[in-house]
Design a protein around this motif. Structure first.
Motif, PDB file in Angstrom:
ATOM      1  N   CYS A 105       0.848  -1.188   0.000  1.00  0.00           N
ATOM      2  CA  CYS A 105       0.000   0.000   0.000  1.00  0.00           C
ATOM      3  C   CYS A 105       0.887   1.243   0.000  1.00  0.00           C
ATOM      4  O   CYS A 105       2.023   1.216   0.489  1.00  0.00           O
ATOM      5  N   SER A 106       0.367   2.337  -0.533  1.00  0.00           N
ATOM      6  CA  SER A 106       1.128   3.588  -0.572  1.00  0.00           C
ATOM      7  C   SER A 106       1.225   4.269   0.786  1.00  0.00           C
ATOM      8  O   SER A 106       1.845   5.329   0.901  1.00  0.00           O
ATOM      9  N   ASP A 107       0.623   3.703   1.796  1.00  0.00           N
ATOM     10  CA  ASP A 107       0.653   4.261   3.143  1.00  0.00           C
ATOM     11  C   ASP A 107       2.084   4.629   3.535  1.00  0.00           C
ATOM     12  O   ASP A 107       3.024   3.867   3.311  1.00  0.00           O
ATOM     13  N   SER A 108       2.229   5.798   4.154  1.00  0.00           N
ATOM     14  CA  SER A 108       3.556   6.325   4.478  1.00  0.00           C
ATOM     15  C   SER A 108       4.251   5.593   5.617  1.00  0.00           C
ATOM     16  O   SER A 108       5.447   5.792   5.855  1.00  0.00           O
ATOM     17  N   ARG A 109       3.511   4.743   6.326  1.00  0.00           N
ATOM     18  CA  ARG A 109       4.068   4.142   7.536  1.00  0.00           C
ATOM     19  C   ARG A 109       4.868   2.861   7.308  1.00  0.00           C
ATOM     20  O   ARG A 109       5.455   2.330   8.261  1.00  0.00           O
ATOM     21  N   VAL A 128      -2.687   2.628  -3.523  1.00  0.00           N
ATOM     22  CA  VAL A 128      -3.657   2.782  -2.435  1.00  0.00           C
ATOM     23  C   VAL A 128      -4.328   1.441  -2.149  1.00  0.00           C
ATOM     24  O   VAL A 128      -4.910   0.814  -3.035  1.00  0.00           O
ATOM     25  N   ALA A 129      -4.212   0.982  -0.908  1.00  0.00           N
ATOM     26  CA  ALA A 129      -4.853  -0.252  -0.425  1.00  0.00           C
ATOM     27  C   ALA A 129      -4.308  -1.512  -1.089  1.00  0.00           C
ATOM     28  O   ALA A 129      -4.952  -2.556  -1.064  1.00  0.00           O
ATOM     29  N   ASN A 130      -3.106  -1.446  -1.658  1.00  0.00           N
ATOM     30  CA  ASN A 130      -2.435  -2.598  -2.298  1.00  0.00           C
ATOM     31  C   ASN A 130      -3.386  -3.468  -3.123  1.00  0.00           C
ATOM     32  O   ASN A 130      -3.420  -4.693  -3.004  1.00  0.00           O
ATOM     33  N   ILE A 131      -4.167  -2.807  -3.990  1.00  0.00           N
ATOM     34  CA  ILE A 131      -5.123  -3.510  -4.842  1.00  0.00           C
ATOM     35  C   ILE A 131      -4.421  -4.048  -6.085  1.00  0.00           C
ATOM     36  O   ILE A 131      -3.658  -3.342  -6.737  1.00  0.00           O
ATOM     37  N   GLY A 165      -7.871   3.167   3.138  1.00  0.00           N
ATOM     38  CA  GLY A 165      -8.837   2.751   2.132  1.00  0.00           C
ATOM     39  C   GLY A 165      -9.880   1.813   2.701  1.00  0.00           C
ATOM     40  O   GLY A 165     -11.078   1.934   2.417  1.00  0.00           O
ATOM     41  N   ILE A 166      -9.432   0.887   3.525  1.00  0.00           N
ATOM     42  CA  ILE A 166     -10.347  -0.056   4.165  1.00  0.00           C
ATOM     43  C   ILE A 166     -11.250   0.651   5.158  1.00  0.00           C
ATOM     44  O   ILE A 166     -12.464   0.414   5.200  1.00  0.00           O
ATOM     45  N   LYS A 167     -10.706   1.538   5.952  1.00  0.00           N
ATOM     46  CA  LYS A 167     -11.504   2.249   6.958  1.00  0.00           C
ATOM     47  C   LYS A 167     -12.538   3.168   6.311  1.00  0.00           C
ATOM     48  O   LYS A 167     -13.621   3.376   6.863  1.00  0.00           O
ATOM     49  N   THR A 168     -12.214   3.709   5.143  1.00  0.00           N
ATOM     50  CA  THR A 168     -13.161   4.561   4.431  1.00  0.00           C
ATOM     51  C   THR A 168     -14.414   3.776   4.068  1.00  0.00           C
ATOM     52  O   THR A 168     -15.542   4.274   4.202  1.00  0.00           O
ATOM     53  N   TYR A 186     -13.239   7.309  -5.256  1.00  0.00           N
ATOM     54  CA  TYR A 186     -14.495   6.589  -5.025  1.00  0.00           C
ATOM     55  C   TYR A 186     -14.569   5.349  -5.906  1.00  0.00           C
ATOM     56  O   TYR A 186     -14.856   4.240  -5.444  1.00  0.00           O
ATOM     57  N   LYS A 187     -14.289   5.529  -7.180  1.00  0.00           N
ATOM     58  CA  LYS A 187     -14.335   4.410  -8.121  1.00  0.00           C
ATOM     59  C   LYS A 187     -13.237   3.400  -7.821  1.00  0.00           C
ATOM     60  O   LYS A 187     -13.463   2.179  -7.873  1.00  0.00           O
ATOM     61  N   TYR A 188     -12.074   3.897  -7.483  1.00  0.00           N
ATOM     62  CA  TYR A 188     -10.928   3.024  -7.210  1.00  0.00           C
ATOM     63  C   TYR A 188     -11.202   2.088  -6.037  1.00  0.00           C
ATOM     64  O   TYR A 188     -10.805   0.913  -6.044  1.00  0.00           O
TER      65      TYR A 188
END
Length: 269
Positions: A105-109, A128-131, A165-168, A186-188
């Protein structure tokens, strides 16, 4: 050089190239007094920024500018040369031969550094969200380049806990994204939202949002892992004993990895 001066009341103040001036529209009959005010404001801003940055454990911040970025890079390169003096000239400068493809995932952490590696060891793709959609051109090209061209022998799909992404989707905030000028996001996130609804019956047994989010992060690794191992390039490499695929989950609370799934020439687990 400061460029963020939102905290200064005198909006006409322009700060560029370590100099300050007043815009032509600012009129004042007491230039000396004005200079004192401006200087005081600069000092207060400097104190506030210095205090904020000195209390942070991070290298850069929202207040960082290009000079800060280049200075941080120079310091990092110097430190790396001290620890591994042959890394850049004898290894990185002569090409790459990574052993692992890291998809995350692109998450900075988190990133491939959670494996304790040096530059040159891991080929990386993050989103985003390692999809990993099976027909995604970037995914297919990345797998081909990593496995066929670079000859990696390990593919890691690594999700993480507390995924935005999951929490959204979990908190039903996805529907508001188009009105927030995030129609593409939204679509992603449709794939994550679909997973969320597919797992709804299992979520009712979990009490907290944290538990539900953690569970969905685990499910998402499995979901994307299953798509990766169906890829023809991956299947061929695995059957030839050339590649192993690991599904891992990174915990942002302690930095540790958890095994979710594995796939190799042996029986999948």
């Amino acid at each position: 050089m400061w460029t963020n001066v939102d905290t200064i009341n005198t909006k006409q103040l322009i700060i560029l190239d370590d100099q300050y001036s007043l815009s032509p529209s600012y009129s004042c009959s007491h230039p000396t007094k004005t200079s004192t005010i401006v200087t005081t404001q600069l000092q207060l801003l400097h104190i506030k920024m210095s205090a904020t940055e000195s209390s942070s454990i991070f290298t850069l911040s929202h207040n960082s500018n290009l000079q800060d970025i280049l200075a941080a890079n120079s310091k990092w390169a110097s430190q790396m040369n001290n620890v591994q003096p042959t890394l850049f000239p004898d290894h990185n400068a002569k090409g790459q031969s990574p052993h692992t493809l890291f998809i995350g995932c692109s998450d900075s952490r988190y990133n491939e550094n959670c494996l304790g590696v040096l530059p040159g060891e891991v080929f990386t793709w993050k989103n985003v969200a390692n999809i990993c959609h099976s027909e995604d051109l970037t995914l297919k090209a990345t797998l081909e380049f990593a496995i066929i061209c670079l000859k990696v022998n390990k593919v890691i799909i690594c999700g993480h806990t507390d995924c935005g992404g999951i929490k959204t989707c979990l908190t039903n905030q996805r529907e508001a994204l188009p009105n927030a000028n995030c129609s593409h996001l939204y679509k992603y996130l449709d794939d994550i939202d679909t997973m969320y609804h597919e797992e709804s019956q299992n979520l009712v047994h979990l009490k907290t949002q944290r538990e539900k989010s953690h569970y969905l992060s685990h499910c998402n690794v499995k979901r994307q892992f299953n798509r990766i191992i169906e890829n023809p390039t991956v299947q061929t490499a695995v059957q030839n004993g050339e590649v192993q695929v690991y599904g891992l989950l990174y915990n942002v609370e302690d930095g540790l990895l958890q095994t979710v799934s594995t796939y190799s020439k042996a029986i999948p687990k």
